[in-house]
Design a protein around this motif. Structure first.
Motif, PDB file in Angstrom:
ATOM      1  N   ILE A  15       6.010   3.749  -2.338  1.00 12.06           N
ATOM      2  CA  ILE A  15       6.759   4.221  -1.255  1.00 12.06           C
ATOM      3  C   ILE A  15       6.495   3.556   0.028  1.00 12.06           C
ATOM      4  CG2 ILE A  15       6.834   6.472   0.255  1.00 12.06           C
ATOM      5  CD1 ILE A  15       6.402   7.842  -2.602  1.00 12.06           C
ATOM      6  N   ALA A  16       5.066   3.088   0.274  1.00 18.74           N
ATOM      7  CA  ALA A  16       4.866   2.258   1.361  1.00 18.74           C
ATOM      8  C   ALA A  16       5.711   1.219   1.354  1.00 18.74           C
ATOM      9  CB  ALA A  16       3.228   2.208   1.611  1.00 18.74           C
ATOM     10  N   SER A  17       5.551   0.430   0.375  1.00 19.42           N
ATOM     11  CA  SER A  17       6.365  -0.867   0.156  1.00 19.42           C
ATOM     12  C   SER A  17       7.842  -0.660   0.632  1.00 19.42           C
ATOM     13  CB  SER A  17       6.213  -1.379  -1.074  1.00 19.42           C
ATOM     14  OG  SER A  17       7.205  -2.612  -1.253  1.00 19.42           O
ATOM     15  N   PHE A  18       8.405   0.481   0.150  1.00 18.03           N
ATOM     16  CA  PHE A  18       9.802   0.991   0.226  1.00 18.03           C
ATOM     17  C   PHE A  18      10.157   0.963   1.907  1.00 18.03           C
ATOM     18  CE2 PHE A  18      13.467   3.868   0.670  1.00 18.03           C
ATOM     19  CZ  PHE A  18      14.492   3.051  -0.113  1.00 18.03           C
ATOM     20  N   PHE A  19       9.385   1.626   2.525  1.00 19.56           N
ATOM     21  CA  PHE A  19       9.485   1.925   3.874  1.00 19.56           C
ATOM     22  C   PHE A  19       9.266   0.464   4.543  1.00 19.56           C
ATOM     23  CE2 PHE A  19       8.951   6.480   2.983  1.00 19.56           C
ATOM     24  CZ  PHE A  19      10.249   6.700   3.314  1.00 19.56           C
ATOM     25  N   ALA A  20       8.358  -0.341   4.122  1.00 18.73           N
ATOM     26  CA  ALA A  20       7.989  -1.486   4.948  1.00 18.73           C
ATOM     27  C   ALA A  20       9.268  -2.633   4.675  1.00 18.73           C
ATOM     28  CB  ALA A  20       6.829  -2.103   4.160  1.00 18.73           C
ATOM     29  N   ARG A  22      12.769  -2.628   2.302  1.00 19.16           N
ATOM     30  CA  ARG A  22      13.739  -1.751   1.093  1.00 19.16           C
ATOM     31  C   ARG A  22      14.153  -3.122   0.404  1.00 19.16           C
ATOM     32  NH1 ARG A  22      17.153   3.098   3.650  1.00 19.16           N
ATOM     33  NH2 ARG A  22      15.354   3.903   4.523  1.00 19.16           N
ATOM     34  N   THR A  25      11.235  -4.627  -1.878  1.00 15.19           N
ATOM     35  CA  THR A  25      10.764  -3.697  -2.903  1.00 15.19           C
ATOM     36  C   THR A  25      11.743  -3.539  -4.012  1.00 15.19           C
ATOM     37  OG1 THR A  25       9.721  -2.173  -0.964  1.00 15.19           O
ATOM     38  CG2 THR A  25      10.015  -1.146  -3.248  1.00 15.19           C
TER      39      THR A  25
END
Length: 162
Positions: A15-20, A22, A25
């Protein structure tokens, strides 16, 4: 419980990677799925081979070879059997307890369980794909030697070797 924690940490990191980022990720997930699908046939074949092997080898045979008077032979037999067997720890360690109750030496049990967890003869094809043949062979050989050395120390600690 540990599986839940590890899964939770992995999901949180995803989830953190997705927000950092998209795109990155999503690209990483595509690569992961592609590799998983590529490894799945090898993994399933390996599981089938192990299941067949464990079905064909009765527990009495394991006790006979690992529980003999010659602790050195039992240790080496345990190391060889552990190297070519694949089973999860939650099966291996209770099995070791059963074998201990039947008279198998600590040296043999330690070499069996350590090589079972550290040496991967059956997982070689998969490991080679990621690490290369040279690294895979070196890792397995060193793991085998460390298992033998630790088993000898355990044998000395429990008075099985003089």
């Amino acid at each position: 419980m540990d599986t839940i924690i590890i899964t939770g940490v992995a999901v949180a990191a995803l989830i953190a990677s997705f927000f950092a980022g998209r795109r990155k990720t999503a690209g990483a997930l595509r690569i992961a799925v592609k590799r998983f699908v590529g490894l799945l046939p090898s993994f399933l074949a390996m599981l089938a081979a192990v299941s067949i092997a464990l079905t064909l080898v009765p527990q009495q045979a394991i006790v006979r070879y690992l529980g003999g008077e010659n602790t050195w032979f039992a240790m080496l037999a345990g190391a060889v059997v552990g190297s070519v067997t694949l089973m999860p720890g939650f099966i291996a360690f209770p099995l070791a307890g059963i074998l201990l109750d039947r008279g198998v030496a600590y040296m043999a049990l330690s070499s069996f369980t350590m090589t079972l967890m550290m040496v991967g003869v059956l997982t070689y094809p998969i490991e080679r794909r990621f690490l290369g043949a040279r690294v895979t062979i070196m890792r397995n050989a060193l793991s085998f030697l460390v298992s033998i050395a630790v088993s000898i120390v355990i044998g000395l600690s429990f008075g099985e070797v003089l």
